[in-house]
Design a protein around this motif. Structure first.
Motif, PDB file in Angstrom:
ATOM      1  N   MET A 127       2.278  -7.380  -2.601  1.00  0.00           N
ATOM      2  CA  MET A 127       0.850  -7.663  -2.565  1.00  0.00           C
ATOM      3  C   MET A 127       0.527  -8.904  -1.729  1.00  0.00           C
ATOM      4  SD  MET A 127      -1.963  -8.164  -5.637  1.00  0.00           S
ATOM      5  CE  MET A 127      -1.034  -7.122  -6.700  1.00  0.00           C
ATOM      6  N   ASP A 128       1.288  -9.976  -1.882  1.00  0.00           N
ATOM      7  CA  ASP A 128       1.031 -11.201  -1.111  1.00  0.00           C
ATOM      8  C   ASP A 128       1.156 -10.951   0.384  1.00  0.00           C
ATOM      9  OD1 ASP A 128       0.544 -12.684  -3.381  1.00  0.00           O
ATOM     10  OD2 ASP A 128       2.603 -13.441  -3.521  1.00  0.00           O
ATOM     11  N   GLU A 129       2.196 -10.232   0.779  1.00  0.00           N
ATOM     12  CA  GLU A 129       2.392  -9.936   2.198  1.00  0.00           C
ATOM     13  C   GLU A 129       1.321  -8.969   2.702  1.00  0.00           C
ATOM     14  OE1 GLU A 129       4.444 -11.502   4.240  1.00  0.00           O
ATOM     15  OE2 GLU A 129       5.087 -12.692   2.533  1.00  0.00           O
ATOM     16  N   PHE A 130       0.916  -8.016   1.857  1.00  0.00           N
ATOM     17  CA  PHE A 130      -0.129  -7.084   2.248  1.00  0.00           C
ATOM     18  C   PHE A 130      -1.431  -7.821   2.568  1.00  0.00           C
ATOM     19  CE2 PHE A 130      -3.909  -4.687   1.099  1.00  0.00           C
ATOM     20  CZ  PHE A 130      -3.812  -3.620   1.968  1.00  0.00           C
ATOM     21  N   PHE A 131      -1.831  -8.738   1.697  1.00  0.00           N
ATOM     22  CA  PHE A 131      -3.090  -9.449   1.926  1.00  0.00           C
ATOM     23  C   PHE A 131      -3.037 -10.321   3.171  1.00  0.00           C
ATOM     24  CE2 PHE A 131      -3.929  -8.430  -2.612  1.00  0.00           C
ATOM     25  CZ  PHE A 131      -5.047  -7.655  -2.373  1.00  0.00           C
ATOM     26  N   ARG A 132      -1.859 -10.717   3.572  1.00  0.00           N
ATOM     27  CA  ARG A 132      -1.695 -11.499   4.799  1.00  0.00           C
ATOM     28  C   ARG A 132      -2.118 -10.679   6.034  1.00  0.00           C
ATOM     29  NH1 ARG A 132       1.450 -15.769   4.844  1.00  0.00           N
ATOM     30  NH2 ARG A 132       2.808 -15.035   3.185  1.00  0.00           N
ATOM     31  N   ILE A 133      -1.900  -9.366   5.999  1.00  0.00           N
ATOM     32  CA  ILE A 133      -2.167  -8.532   7.180  1.00  0.00           C
ATOM     33  C   ILE A 133      -3.284  -7.513   6.956  1.00  0.00           C
ATOM     34  CG2 ILE A 133       0.124  -8.767   8.187  1.00  0.00           C
ATOM     35  CD1 ILE A 133      -0.683  -5.584   6.447  1.00  0.00           C
ATOM     36  N   SER A 134      -3.921  -7.554   5.800  1.00  0.00           N
ATOM     37  CA  SER A 134      -4.888  -6.509   5.445  1.00  0.00           C
ATOM     38  C   SER A 134      -6.096  -6.438   6.372  1.00  0.00           C
ATOM     39  CB  SER A 134      -5.345  -6.675   3.994  1.00  0.00           C
ATOM     40  OG  SER A 134      -6.024  -7.909   3.838  1.00  0.00           O
ATOM     41  N   GLN A 135      -6.427  -7.491   7.067  1.00  0.00           N
ATOM     42  CA  GLN A 135      -7.585  -7.490   7.963  1.00  0.00           C
ATOM     43  C   GLN A 135      -7.221  -7.117   9.396  1.00  0.00           C
ATOM     44  OE1 GLN A 135     -10.735  -7.812   6.730  1.00  0.00           O
ATOM     45  NE2 GLN A 135      -9.601  -7.763   4.812  1.00  0.00           N
ATOM     46  N   CYS A 136      -5.959  -6.853   9.664  1.00  0.00           N
ATOM     47  CA  CYS A 136      -5.526  -6.489  11.021  1.00  0.00           C
ATOM     48  C   CYS A 136      -6.018  -5.085  11.365  1.00  0.00           C
ATOM     49  CB  CYS A 136      -4.002  -6.540  11.132  1.00  0.00           C
ATOM     50  SG  CYS A 136      -3.331  -8.194  10.911  1.00  0.00           S
ATOM     51  N   SER A 137      -6.342  -4.872  12.638  1.00  0.00           N
ATOM     52  CA  SER A 137      -6.899  -3.579  13.039  1.00  0.00           C
ATOM     53  C   SER A 137      -5.872  -2.631  13.647  1.00  0.00           C
ATOM     54  CB  SER A 137      -8.044  -3.800  14.025  1.00  0.00           C
ATOM     55  OG  SER A 137      -7.582  -4.465  15.174  1.00  0.00           O
ATOM     56  N   SER A 138      -4.673  -3.119  13.947  1.00  0.00           N
ATOM     57  CA  SER A 138      -3.649  -2.247  14.527  1.00  0.00           C
ATOM     58  C   SER A 138      -2.283  -2.601  13.951  1.00  0.00           C
ATOM     59  CB  SER A 138      -3.618  -2.379  16.053  1.00  0.00           C
ATOM     60  OG  SER A 138      -3.086  -3.636  16.421  1.00  0.00           O
ATOM     61  N   ALA A 139      -1.350  -1.665  14.098  1.00  0.00           N
ATOM     62  CA  ALA A 139       0.021  -1.906  13.642  1.00  0.00           C
ATOM     63  C   ALA A 139       0.643  -3.065  14.421  1.00  0.00           C
ATOM     64  CB  ALA A 139       0.855  -0.644  13.801  1.00  0.00           C
TER      65      ALA A 139
END
Length: 182
Positions: free
Chosen positions: A89-101
């Motif tokens: 979850m912590d790592e997910f929230f770090r990148i959750s606003q990114c628009s591409s892989a």
């Protein structure tokens, strides 16, 4: 536990923020095993169908995409799903606003591996550790090998190249004839 999730050909390796170099290699292999074009969008960014309008290249409207273009644009969505499915979850929230892989991958890379200055500093530190490498008193050959492999793998991940003969000589030089530390 480092390997708690086990190995699976159906599930990406989990990443909790630790041991990024190991996870990066495993993720690349996992993604490529599904489709090498998915890995391409992680490295180079998503495919955007283009068309020429008045001598200018512009994004093609979705309604005009061919089946081939639809498939190519899907690779980024698959890559984003794989990446986000592999994160705590912590790592997910770090990148959750990114628009591409690709953007997700870059954020994780900079966060856990560092900027060019941090990489250079880490590389210099590991090079010094490599150059001063010696077997420690009461250290087993297995422990020496693990420690040496750790240093070499991290240096390789930072762009340092080694000749196999150089590595073999380095290990042999840290031992005396009886296999004891010098």
């Amino acid at each position: 536990m480092l390997f708690a999730e086990g190995s699976s050909i159906n599930r990406p390796p989990m990443f909790n923020g630790m041991n990024y170099a190991f996870r990066k290699i495993r993720m690349k292999i996992f993604i490529e095993s599904i489709d090498s074009f998915i890995w391409e969008v992680v490295v180079h960014g998503p495919y955007v169908p283009m068309q020429v309008v008045k001598d200018e290249e512009v994004a093609k409207p979705r309604s005009e995409w061919s089946e081939s273009e639809k498939k190519k644009t899907q690779y980024d969505l698959v890559a984003k799903n794989i990446i986000t499915s592999s994160l705590t979850m912590d790592e997910f929230f770090r990148i959750s606003q990114c628009s591409s892989a690709k953007e997700m991958w870059v954020v994780l890379e900079v966060t856990h591996k560092g900027t060019k200055d941090i990489k250079r500093s880490r590389k210099h530190s590991l090079i010094q550790e490599y150059e001063l490498f010696r077997m420690q008193p009461e250290e087993s050959i297995v422990d020496v090998q693990k420690r040496f492999t750790y240093i070499v793998n991290h240096l390789t991940g930072l762009g340092k190249e080694f000749d196999k003969e150089e590595l073999n000589i380095k290990v042999l030089k840290c031992l005396d004839k009886a296999g004891n530390p010098r």
